[in-house]
Design a protein around this motif. Structure first.
Motif, PDB file in Angstrom:
ATOM      1  N   THR A 132     -22.212   0.889  14.356  1.00  0.00           N
ATOM      2  CA  THR A 132     -21.446   1.648  13.384  1.00  0.00           C
ATOM      3  C   THR A 132     -22.369   2.105  12.268  1.00  0.00           C
ATOM      4  OG1 THR A 132     -19.382   1.708  12.124  1.00  0.00           O
ATOM      5  CG2 THR A 132     -20.734  -0.292  11.897  1.00  0.00           C
ATOM      6  N   TRP A 135     -18.609   6.021   7.871  1.00  0.00           N
ATOM      7  CA  TRP A 135     -17.614   6.703   8.703  1.00  0.00           C
ATOM      8  C   TRP A 135     -17.848   8.213   8.815  1.00  0.00           C
ATOM      9  CZ3 TRP A 135     -14.752  10.602   6.575  1.00  0.00           C
ATOM     10  CH2 TRP A 135     -14.644  10.644   5.164  1.00  0.00           C
ATOM     11  N   LYS A 150     -15.568   1.330  16.228  1.00  0.00           N
ATOM     12  CA  LYS A 150     -14.886   1.407  14.938  1.00  0.00           C
ATOM     13  C   LYS A 150     -14.665   0.009  14.372  1.00  0.00           C
ATOM     14  CE  LYS A 150     -10.815   3.355  12.680  1.00  0.00           C
ATOM     15  NZ  LYS A 150      -9.534   4.088  12.873  1.00  0.00           N
ATOM     16  N   ARG A 152     -15.952  -2.480  10.573  1.00  0.00           N
ATOM     17  CA  ARG A 152     -16.755  -2.553   9.346  1.00  0.00           C
ATOM     18  C   ARG A 152     -18.131  -3.133   9.638  1.00  0.00           C
ATOM     19  NH1 ARG A 152     -16.070  -2.016   3.871  1.00  0.00           N
ATOM     20  NH2 ARG A 152     -16.969  -3.606   2.506  1.00  0.00           N
ATOM     21  N   HIS A 204     -11.365   3.574   3.073  1.00  0.00           N
ATOM     22  CA  HIS A 204     -11.614   3.997   4.453  1.00  0.00           C
ATOM     23  C   HIS A 204     -10.724   5.197   4.735  1.00  0.00           C
ATOM     24  CE1 HIS A 204     -11.592   3.926   8.891  1.00  0.00           C
ATOM     25  NE2 HIS A 204     -12.767   3.351   8.764  1.00  0.00           N
ATOM     26  N   PRO A 205     -11.181   6.135   5.577  1.00  0.00           N
ATOM     27  CA  PRO A 205     -10.356   7.317   5.837  1.00  0.00           C
ATOM     28  C   PRO A 205      -8.996   6.999   6.434  1.00  0.00           C
ATOM     29  CG  PRO A 205     -12.246   7.223   7.325  1.00  0.00           C
ATOM     30  CD  PRO A 205     -12.485   6.212   6.255  1.00  0.00           C
ATOM     31  N   ASP A 206      -8.824   5.834   7.061  1.00  0.00           N
ATOM     32  CA  ASP A 206      -7.512   5.445   7.568  1.00  0.00           C
ATOM     33  C   ASP A 206      -6.514   5.212   6.438  1.00  0.00           C
ATOM     34  OD1 ASP A 206      -8.467   5.598  10.125  1.00  0.00           O
ATOM     35  OD2 ASP A 206      -8.650   3.434  10.422  1.00  0.00           O
ATOM     36  N   LYS A 207      -7.047   4.989   5.223  1.00  0.00           N
ATOM     37  CA  LYS A 207      -6.188   4.670   4.084  1.00  0.00           C
ATOM     38  C   LYS A 207      -6.210   5.753   3.008  1.00  0.00           C
ATOM     39  CE  LYS A 207      -7.344  -0.245   4.620  1.00  0.00           C
ATOM     40  NZ  LYS A 207      -7.922  -1.433   3.925  1.00  0.00           N
ATOM     41  N   GLU A 210      -5.624  12.723   2.069  1.00  0.00           N
ATOM     42  CA  GLU A 210      -6.310  13.882   2.637  1.00  0.00           C
ATOM     43  C   GLU A 210      -7.182  14.568   1.589  1.00  0.00           C
ATOM     44  OE1 GLU A 210      -3.692  16.561   4.577  1.00  0.00           O
ATOM     45  OE2 GLU A 210      -2.963  15.079   6.024  1.00  0.00           O
ATOM     46  N   ILE A 213     -10.418  12.546   1.158  1.00  0.00           N
ATOM     47  CA  ILE A 213     -11.298  12.740   2.315  1.00  0.00           C
ATOM     48  C   ILE A 213     -11.968  14.111   2.243  1.00  0.00           C
ATOM     49  CG2 ILE A 213     -11.376  12.992   4.819  1.00  0.00           C
ATOM     50  CD1 ILE A 213      -9.059  10.954   4.947  1.00  0.00           C
TER      51      ILE A 213
END
Length: 240
Positions: A132, A135, A150, A152, A204-207, A210, A213
């Protein structure tokens, strides 16, 4: 017990927290001179390695003084590569890549933080490995022969790669737990009061939103292009 040598390779334009985060954790494996309490791993020594002993400037203008050079550092049991914008120039430096390859091939642990993974990759140390990185750069990992996973922190054999910046602290705790036991790792975590409670759940982009990001990606567009070009240059065949 022989020395356990932990080496951080630094270079101009690195991100200092990529280096200082895991340094803070791993340097506590040994007993600092000011403390009399015995350490379960007393022979651990931490080295800050650069091409020369001149101060190395981070990407935010912080000067860091190396403790040894490529020529005089001891054989490393653990090598760590931080990231930062300076990775682009480091990729073009054969002396740096050759040192990483030489030490990485014989080290017990090969590690990176953020885009430092691409320095390991340029040295041939990620070929066929799960890995990794930050991201925003994971799509570039196949250029150094790695497969993105994917997480950390990703371990594949003796290779530990971690995501962006602060994740280097987490891989360092995983190493400490393996070397000295979970209770030692927990004690170090308590000592540095590593108990994150950020004001925003956007790490993190999952959290993240938009908008956050999009802003981050726009700010890193040039950096991504520069890294992609540096990797292409590194893999391009030489003429003659």
């Amino acid at each position: 017990m022989s020395d356990f040598n932990v080496g951080f390779v630094i270079f101009p334009g690195m991100t200092q927290l990529d280096f200082t985060g895991p340094f803070e954790v791993l340097s506590r494996l040994g007993t600092p001179p000011s403390l009399s309490a015995p350490s379960p791993f007393p022979d651990a020594k931490t080295h800050v390695i650069a091409k020369t002993r001149l101060p190395v400037m981070s990407d935010r203008g912080l000067g860091i003084l190396p403790s040894c050079t490529f020529q005089d550092c001891p054989p490393l049991n653990l090598i760590c590569l931080p990231g930062g914008a300076g990775v682009v120039d480091a990729l073009a430096d054969d002396e740096t890549i050759d040192f990483i390859r030489r030490e990485g091939e014989r080290a017990d642990y090969v590690t990176s933080v953020c885009v430092g993974a691409f320095l390991l990759g340029a040295a041939g140390l990620l070929r066929g490995r799960r890995a990794t990185t930050h991201w925003a750069y994971v799509d570039l990992l196949p250029r150094v022969g790695a497969r993105h996973e994917k997480a950390r922190v990703v371990r594949d054999g003796n290779v530990f790669t971690s995501g962006g910046v602060t994740s280097g602290i987490d891989f360092a705790f995983a190493i400490v737990a393996e070397l000295a036991g979970a209770e030692v790792a927990k004690a170090i975590q308590l000592a540095i009061e590593y108990d994150p409670a950020p004001p925003f759940d956007a790490g993190h982009p999952d959290k993240a939103s938009e908008a956050a990001i999009a802003l981050m990606m726009s700010r890193n567009e040039t950096a991504r292009a520069n890294l992609r070009q540096a990797l292409d240059n590194r893999s391009a065949p030489t003429s003659g």
